[in-house]
Write a protein that holds these residues in place. Structure first.
Motif, PDB file in Angstrom:
ATOM      1  N   PHE A 109       0.849  -1.191   0.000  1.00 15.43           N
ATOM      2  CA  PHE A 109       0.000   0.000   0.000  1.00 15.43           C
ATOM      3  C   PHE A 109       0.881   1.236   0.000  1.00 15.43           C
ATOM      4  O   PHE A 109       1.964   1.245   0.586  1.00 15.43           O
ATOM      5  CB  PHE A 109      -0.910  -0.002   1.233  1.00 15.43           C
ATOM      6  N   ASP A 110       0.401   2.298  -0.658  1.00 13.27           N
ATOM      7  CA  ASP A 110       1.159   3.547  -0.687  1.00 13.27           C
ATOM      8  C   ASP A 110       0.855   4.364   0.573  1.00 13.27           C
ATOM      9  O   ASP A 110       0.111   3.919   1.445  1.00 13.27           O
ATOM     10  CB  ASP A 110       0.891   4.325  -1.974  1.00 13.27           C
ATOM     11  N   ALA A 111       1.398   5.568   0.642  1.00 16.10           N
ATOM     12  CA  ALA A 111       1.227   6.422   1.817  1.00 16.10           C
ATOM     13  C   ALA A 111      -0.234   6.812   2.040  1.00 16.10           C
ATOM     14  O   ALA A 111      -0.647   7.063   3.172  1.00 16.10           O
ATOM     15  CB  ALA A 111       2.084   7.675   1.677  1.00 16.10           C
ATOM     16  N   ALA A 112      -1.031   6.831   0.970  1.00 14.30           N
ATOM     17  CA  ALA A 112      -2.445   7.178   1.088  1.00 14.30           C
ATOM     18  C   ALA A 112      -3.300   5.956   1.442  1.00 14.30           C
ATOM     19  O   ALA A 112      -4.514   6.070   1.575  1.00 14.30           O
ATOM     20  CB  ALA A 112      -2.943   7.798  -0.215  1.00 14.30           C
ATOM     21  N   GLY A 113      -2.674   4.791   1.565  1.00 15.00           N
ATOM     22  CA  GLY A 113      -3.417   3.588   1.914  1.00 15.00           C
ATOM     23  C   GLY A 113      -4.028   2.861   0.732  1.00 15.00           C
ATOM     24  O   GLY A 113      -4.853   1.973   0.912  1.00 15.00           O
ATOM     25  N   LEU A 114      -3.620   3.227  -0.476  1.00 10.60           N
ATOM     26  CA  LEU A 114      -4.142   2.570  -1.674  1.00 10.60           C
ATOM     27  C   LEU A 114      -3.202   1.450  -2.115  1.00 10.60           C
ATOM     28  O   LEU A 114      -1.983   1.613  -2.098  1.00 10.60           O
ATOM     29  CB  LEU A 114      -4.298   3.581  -2.815  1.00 10.60           C
ATOM     30  N   ALA A 115      -3.772   0.327  -2.516  1.00  6.68           N
ATOM     31  CA  ALA A 115      -2.958  -0.795  -2.994  1.00  6.68           C
ATOM     32  C   ALA A 115      -2.303  -0.399  -4.312  1.00  6.68           C
ATOM     33  O   ALA A 115      -2.978   0.026  -5.243  1.00  6.68           O
ATOM     34  CB  ALA A 115      -3.833  -2.023  -3.183  1.00  6.68           C
ATOM     35  N   HIS A 116      -0.975  -0.506  -4.389  1.00  5.82           N
ATOM     36  CA  HIS A 116      -0.295  -0.121  -5.626  1.00  5.82           C
ATOM     37  C   HIS A 116       0.584  -1.244  -6.176  1.00  5.82           C
ATOM     38  O   HIS A 116       1.127  -1.121  -7.267  1.00  5.82           O
ATOM     39  CB  HIS A 116       0.536   1.158  -5.437  1.00  5.82           C
ATOM     40  N   GLN A 117       0.692  -2.361  -5.451  1.00  4.74           N
ATOM     41  CA  GLN A 117       1.474  -3.497  -5.947  1.00  4.74           C
ATOM     42  C   GLN A 117       0.908  -4.762  -5.328  1.00  4.74           C
ATOM     43  O   GLN A 117       0.769  -4.851  -4.112  1.00  4.74           O
ATOM     44  CB  GLN A 117       2.941  -3.335  -5.562  1.00  4.74           C
ATOM     45  N   ARG A 118       0.566  -5.722  -6.189  1.00  2.00           N
ATOM     46  CA  ARG A 118       0.093  -7.016  -5.700  1.00  2.00           C
ATOM     47  C   ARG A 118       0.870  -8.104  -6.433  1.00  2.00           C
ATOM     48  O   ARG A 118       1.010  -8.052  -7.649  1.00  2.00           O
ATOM     49  CB  ARG A 118      -1.397  -7.187  -5.948  1.00  2.00           C
ATOM     50  N   VAL A 119       1.370  -9.060  -5.694  1.00  5.39           N
ATOM     51  CA  VAL A 119       2.119 -10.169  -6.278  1.00  5.39           C
ATOM     52  C   VAL A 119       1.468 -11.469  -5.839  1.00  5.39           C
ATOM     53  O   VAL A 119       1.293 -11.705  -4.640  1.00  5.39           O
ATOM     54  CB  VAL A 119       3.606 -10.145  -5.849  1.00  5.39           C
ATOM     55  N   ASP A 120       1.096 -12.294  -6.803  1.00  7.24           N
ATOM     56  CA  ASP A 120       0.567 -13.629  -6.539  1.00  7.24           C
ATOM     57  C   ASP A 120       1.655 -14.633  -6.895  1.00  7.24           C
ATOM     58  O   ASP A 120       2.305 -14.504  -7.935  1.00  7.24           O
ATOM     59  CB  ASP A 120      -0.675 -13.909  -7.400  1.00  7.24           C
ATOM     60  N   THR A 121       1.831 -15.639  -6.045  1.00  4.80           N
ATOM     61  CA  THR A 121       2.855 -16.650  -6.280  1.00  4.80           C
ATOM     62  C   THR A 121       2.422 -17.975  -5.660  1.00  4.80           C
ATOM     63  O   THR A 121       1.813 -17.976  -4.586  1.00  4.80           O
ATOM     64  CB  THR A 121       4.225 -16.210  -5.697  1.00  4.80           C
ATOM     65  N   PRO A 122       2.725 -19.074  -6.336  1.00  8.38           N
ATOM     66  CA  PRO A 122       2.391 -20.361  -5.736  1.00  8.38           C
ATOM     67  C   PRO A 122       3.269 -20.686  -4.521  1.00  8.38           C
ATOM     68  O   PRO A 122       2.882 -21.469  -3.674  1.00  8.38           O
ATOM     69  CB  PRO A 122       2.627 -21.377  -6.856  1.00  8.38           C
ATOM     70  N   ARG A 123       4.448 -20.062  -4.421  1.00  8.07           N
ATOM     71  CA  ARG A 123       5.336 -20.346  -3.281  1.00  8.07           C
ATOM     72  C   ARG A 123       6.314 -19.195  -3.074  1.00  8.07           C
ATOM     73  O   ARG A 123       6.904 -18.704  -4.020  1.00  8.07           O
ATOM     74  CB  ARG A 123       6.103 -21.633  -3.539  1.00  8.07           C
ATOM     75  N   LEU A 124       6.467 -18.784  -1.819  1.00 12.77           N
ATOM     76  CA  LEU A 124       7.474 -17.785  -1.478  1.00 12.77           C
ATOM     77  C   LEU A 124       8.274 -18.280  -0.285  1.00 12.77           C
ATOM     78  O   LEU A 124       7.768 -19.026   0.548  1.00 12.77           O
ATOM     79  CB  LEU A 124       6.874 -16.403  -1.219  1.00 12.77           C
ATOM     80  N   VAL A 125       9.524 -17.869  -0.242  1.00 14.52           N
ATOM     81  CA  VAL A 125      10.444 -18.266   0.815  1.00 14.52           C
ATOM     82  C   VAL A 125      11.166 -17.006   1.293  1.00 14.52           C
ATOM     83  O   VAL A 125      11.692 -16.252   0.480  1.00 14.52           O
ATOM     84  CB  VAL A 125      11.489 -19.278   0.290  1.00 14.52           C
ATOM     85  N   HIS A 126      11.184 -16.783   2.600  1.00 13.97           N
ATOM     86  CA  HIS A 126      11.884 -15.629   3.162  1.00 13.97           C
ATOM     87  C   HIS A 126      13.080 -16.120   3.961  1.00 13.97           C
ATOM     88  O   HIS A 126      12.966 -17.020   4.796  1.00 13.97           O
ATOM     89  CB  HIS A 126      10.971 -14.817   4.073  1.00 13.97           C
ATOM     90  N   THR A 127      14.240 -15.524   3.700  1.00 13.12           N
ATOM     91  CA  THR A 127      15.442 -15.855   4.472  1.00 13.12           C
ATOM     92  C   THR A 127      15.819 -14.645   5.320  1.00 13.12           C
ATOM     93  O   THR A 127      15.965 -13.536   4.801  1.00 13.12           O
ATOM     94  CB  THR A 127      16.609 -16.249   3.534  1.00 13.12           C
ATOM     95  N   PRO A 128      15.956 -14.848   6.634  1.00  8.35           N
ATOM     96  CA  PRO A 128      16.233 -13.714   7.517  1.00  8.35           C
ATOM     97  C   PRO A 128      17.655 -13.173   7.379  1.00  8.35           C
ATOM     98  O   PRO A 128      17.887 -11.997   7.658  1.00  8.35           O
ATOM     99  CB  PRO A 128      16.017 -14.304   8.921  1.00  8.35           C
ATOM    100  N   HIS A 129      18.593 -14.009   6.933  1.00 10.99           N
ATOM    101  CA  HIS A 129      19.985 -13.575   6.830  1.00 10.99           C
ATOM    102  C   HIS A 129      20.134 -12.344   5.944  1.00 10.99           C
ATOM    103  O   HIS A 129      20.829 -11.388   6.299  1.00 10.99           O
ATOM    104  CB  HIS A 129      20.849 -14.723   6.289  1.00 10.99           C
ATOM    105  N   ASP A 130      19.453 -12.345   4.784  1.00 12.50           N
ATOM    106  CA  ASP A 130      19.534 -11.209   3.859  1.00 12.50           C
ATOM    107  C   ASP A 130      18.221 -10.448   3.733  1.00 12.50           C
ATOM    108  O   ASP A 130      18.124  -9.499   2.971  1.00 12.50           O
ATOM    109  CB  ASP A 130      20.013 -11.675   2.484  1.00 12.50           C
ATOM    110  N   ASP A 131      17.182 -10.872   4.472  1.00  9.11           N
ATOM    111  CA  ASP A 131      15.851 -10.243   4.440  1.00  9.11           C
ATOM    112  C   ASP A 131      15.299 -10.177   3.013  1.00  9.11           C
ATOM    113  O   ASP A 131      14.737  -9.178   2.593  1.00  9.11           O
ATOM    114  CB  ASP A 131      15.885  -8.856   5.064  1.00  9.11           C
ATOM    115  N   VAL A 132      15.490 -11.256   2.250  1.00  2.39           N
ATOM    116  CA  VAL A 132      15.000 -11.339   0.878  1.00  2.39           C
ATOM    117  C   VAL A 132      13.895 -12.383   0.808  1.00  2.39           C
ATOM    118  O   VAL A 132      13.981 -13.436   1.432  1.00  2.39           O
ATOM    119  CB  VAL A 132      16.147 -11.694  -0.095  1.00  2.39           C
ATOM    120  N   THR A 133      12.857 -12.075   0.045  1.00  3.92           N
ATOM    121  CA  THR A 133      11.761 -13.014  -0.186  1.00  3.92           C
ATOM    122  C   THR A 133      11.862 -13.494  -1.613  1.00  3.92           C
ATOM    123  O   THR A 133      11.824 -12.694  -2.551  1.00  3.92           O
ATOM    124  CB  THR A 133      10.399 -12.334   0.052  1.00  3.92           C
ATOM    125  N   ARG A 134      12.019 -14.795  -1.788  1.00  4.40           N
ATOM    126  CA  ARG A 134      12.139 -15.401  -3.114  1.00  4.40           C
ATOM    127  C   ARG A 134      10.782 -15.931  -3.547  1.00  4.40           C
ATOM    128  O   ARG A 134      10.082 -16.567  -2.762  1.00  4.40           O
ATOM    129  CB  ARG A 134      13.192 -16.507  -3.088  1.00  4.40           C
TER     130      ARG A 134
END
Length: 194
Positions: A57-82
């Motif tokens: 959501f942007d600063a005004a509270g409007l959705a401006h980016q949506r990502v759909d994925t069958p699978r996501l993985v987050h690694t805390p070491h680099d704070d990246v979501t694959r």
């Protein structure tokens, strides 16, 4: 000697036990087992999700980016979501919709930038153009999409190739640079009937 006939309450109890057992059996069959825990060079993930939809959501509270994925993985070491096979819907400041997808993707620390790799595409449905490239970056804060890999830009019947592509979604501007060549058929205009 004949056994006495079971009462109504006994039959009702047996029916409820059978129904409960059948429902318990159905419930255990509907549990979906998660896939294997993903391994990554960045380390062991702290979480992964299947069938995920992420919305920014942007600063005004409007959705401006949506990502759909069958699978996501987050690694805390680099704070990246694959992301696996991400499909993104991007909305610019003017409310225009842009579509992006690829074989895989990454969301950087804090969810920005989005990097799409492997048969990456960016499409502007209203303008009827589409970009095909191997790697596409998108900075949601600036509305800037770019590729530093060879890109093919199509707006039928025209098509152009270049070594680098930039698009500023909020300004509705795009630029193809470095070794640009393309096919631009002449316009055909129909003669007005008299």
């Amino acid at each position: 000697m004949a056994l006495p006939r079971p009462s109504f309450r006994v039959w009702l109890f047996l029916l409820l036990v059978a129904l409960g057992g059948g429902l318990a059996l159905l419930d255990t069959r509907s549990v979906r087992e998660p896939g294997p825990v993903p391994q990554d060079a960045a380390g062991e993930p702290d979480f992964y999700l299947e069938g995920a939809r992420l919305t920014r959501f942007d600063a005004a509270g409007l959705a401006h980016q949506r990502v759909d994925t069958p699978r996501l993985v987050h690694t805390p070491h680099d704070d990246v979501t694959r992301l696996t096979e991400p499909v993104a819907r991007l909305v610019d400041d003017g409310g225009r919709l842009w579509l992006a997808e690829a074989d895989s993707g990454e969301l950087g620390p804090g969810g920005n930038p989005l990097v799409l790799t492997g048969d990456a595409q960016l499409e502007a449905p209203e303008e009827r153009w589409r970009l095909d490239t191997e790697e596409l970056h998108y900075d949601a804060d600036d509305g800037h999409a770019w590729s530093e890999t060879p890109a093919l830009l199509r707006q039928p019947p025209q098509r152009m190739r270049g070594e680098r592509f930039d698009a500023w979604l909020h300004d509705n501007r795009a630029r193809l640079t470095d070794n640009v060549h393309g096919h631009h058929p002449p316009e055909t205009r129909e003669e007005p009937e008299s």
